[in-house]
Write a protein that holds these residues in place. Structure first.
Motif, short mmCIF file in Angstrom:
data_model
loop_
_atom_site.label_atom_id
_atom_site.label_comp_id
_atom_site.label_asym_id
_atom_site.label_seq_id
_atom_site.Cartn_x
_atom_site.Cartn_y
_atom_site.Cartn_z
N PHE A 60 0.85 -1.18 0.00
CA PHE A 60 0.00 0.00 0.00
C PHE A 60 0.89 1.23 0.00
N THR A 61 0.38 2.31 -0.55
CA THR A 61 1.24 3.47 -0.75
C THR A 61 0.42 4.75 -0.85
N ASP A 62 1.06 5.87 -0.57
CA ASP A 62 0.48 7.20 -0.79
C ASP A 62 -0.89 7.35 -0.13
N THR A 63 -0.93 7.09 1.16
CA THR A 63 -2.19 7.28 1.89
C THR A 63 -2.51 8.76 2.06
N PHE A 91 5.01 -0.85 2.66
CA PHE A 91 4.50 0.51 2.47
C PHE A 91 5.54 1.31 1.72
N THR A 92 5.13 1.89 0.59
CA THR A 92 6.12 2.56 -0.27
C THR A 92 6.01 4.08 -0.24
N SER A 215 6.60 0.66 -6.81
CA SER A 215 6.61 2.11 -6.62
C SER A 215 5.18 2.63 -6.47
N GLY A 216 5.11 3.91 -6.09
CA GLY A 216 3.84 4.62 -6.00
C GLY A 216 4.04 6.00 -6.58
N HIS A 217 3.75 7.04 -5.79
CA HIS A 217 4.08 8.43 -6.08
C HIS A 217 3.22 9.07 -7.16
N SER A 218 2.88 8.34 -8.21
CA SER A 218 2.18 8.94 -9.35
C SER A 218 0.70 9.17 -9.10
N SER A 257 1.82 1.59 -8.45
CA SER A 257 0.50 1.60 -7.82
C SER A 257 -0.13 2.99 -7.92
N ARG A 258 -1.45 3.02 -8.10
CA ARG A 258 -2.18 4.28 -8.08
C ARG A 258 -2.30 4.84 -6.66
N GLY A 259 -1.98 4.02 -5.66
CA GLY A 259 -2.00 4.50 -4.29
C GLY A 259 -3.40 4.60 -3.72
N ILE A 260 -3.46 5.14 -2.49
CA ILE A 260 -4.69 5.15 -1.73
C ILE A 260 -5.35 6.53 -1.70
N GLY A 261 -4.62 7.54 -1.28
CA GLY A 261 -5.19 8.86 -1.07
C GLY A 261 -5.04 9.77 -2.27
#
Length: 290
Positions: A60-63, A91-92, A215-218, A257-261
């Motif tokens: 999971f990432t970018d909450t 968690f990224t 990765s996440g971020h995007s 990942s598109r992330g969470i938040g």
């Protein structure tokens, strides 16, 4: 991205949303950001030991907690992650949106601590974790929640006396990533999984013996329009925005990942938030069962 380009993209996103119908605007702000998808992928490789067949990794990432993503929503996410029965939780980056303004409490620590995985919980810094004087605060919170920091270092995950390598780099934007130091003394014959917050770092990762980068971020762009795609992604998330990517003449596979938040704008449109679940599979076992 320079200031002019950023403002142009931001203005374009706002105008696009304003131009949508009232119902679509409401959907993008109030509905889709809560429509969490659980995205399943299989990681198959002849470097994965048979003892890891069926081994489940949750990312999971970018909450971005605190910026249109509440602690109550995060509690629901914790329940969803635990319901997947992952063996390993990763968690990224980007836990809260603004560490210097966030009201830190023991509730967040307890929720993070409630995440369960028999083979451990690991994390890396994102740019928002370092930003806003958050470096030490976020590290303390994650330590108290039994998460292990991979900041330019690697570890081995062992199952049935066989191992894989799990590595993580510091944030690219505000940290000091060093993949050479991260993989120093790592066995390149072992399946190697790298955590890197910014996906575009994969253009550097291809030079190293890494099999998978997560990765996440995007945020997947957050707002995507038909026939146009995403309107804006941050620096270091412009080459690889979403999903799976492979590289010529390299064993590396990148998953973004598109992330969470959400961040900057509280919208998602045609870009649902996602929890990523990876199942490991030895290729020889895959061939045997096919």
């Amino acid at each position: 991205m320079n200031r002019r380009t950023f403002l142009k993209k931001l203005l374009g996103s706002m105008l696009a949303l304003v131009g949508l119908s009232g119902g679509t605007y409401y959907y993008a702000r109030e509905i889709e950001p809560g429509m969490l998808a659980v995205k399943h992928e299989t990681l198959a490789s002849d470097k994965i030991p048979e003892t890891f067949n069926g081994f489940k990794v949750a990312q999971f990432t970018d909450t971005h907690i605190g910026h249109h993503y509440s602690i109550e929503q995060f509690a629901e996410l914790v329940d969803t992650i635990n319901s997947q029965n992952p063996d390993l939780i990763l968690f990224t980056g980007d836990l809260v949106d603004r560490p210097d303004q966030y009201h830190w409490s023991d509730e967040l620590i307890e929720l993070l601590r409630n995440l369960q995985a028999d083979y451990g919980k690991y994390w890396i810094y994102g740019n928002h974790d370092h930003g806003g004087y958050g470096t030490d605060i976020v590290r303390q919170v994650m330590n108290k929640a039994d998460f292990n920091l991979l900041q330019n270092k690697h570890t081995k995950i062992e199952a049935g006396n066989r191992r894989i390598v799990l590595a993580g780099i510091d944030d690219v934007m505000l940290g000091r990533p060093d993949l050479e130091a991260t993989l120093a003394n790592a066995d390149s014959d072992l399946f190697t999984l790298l955590l890197a917050h910014e996906p575009d770092y994969a253009d550097n990762t291809v030079q190293f013996p890494v099999d998978v980068q997560l990765s996440g971020h995007s945020h997947g762009g957050q707002v995507r329009l038909p026939f146009f795609g995403h309107l804006y992604t941050p620096l270091h998330a412009q080459n690889y925005v979403d999903g799976k990517h492979t590289f010529a003449n390299s064993p590396l596979t990148l998953y973004v990942s598109r992330g969470i938040g959400t961040t900057r704008l509280p919208y998602r449109f045609l870009c649902r938030p996602e929890l990523n679940l990876f199942t490991l599979q030895a290729e020889n076992e895959q061939e045997h069962t096919s």
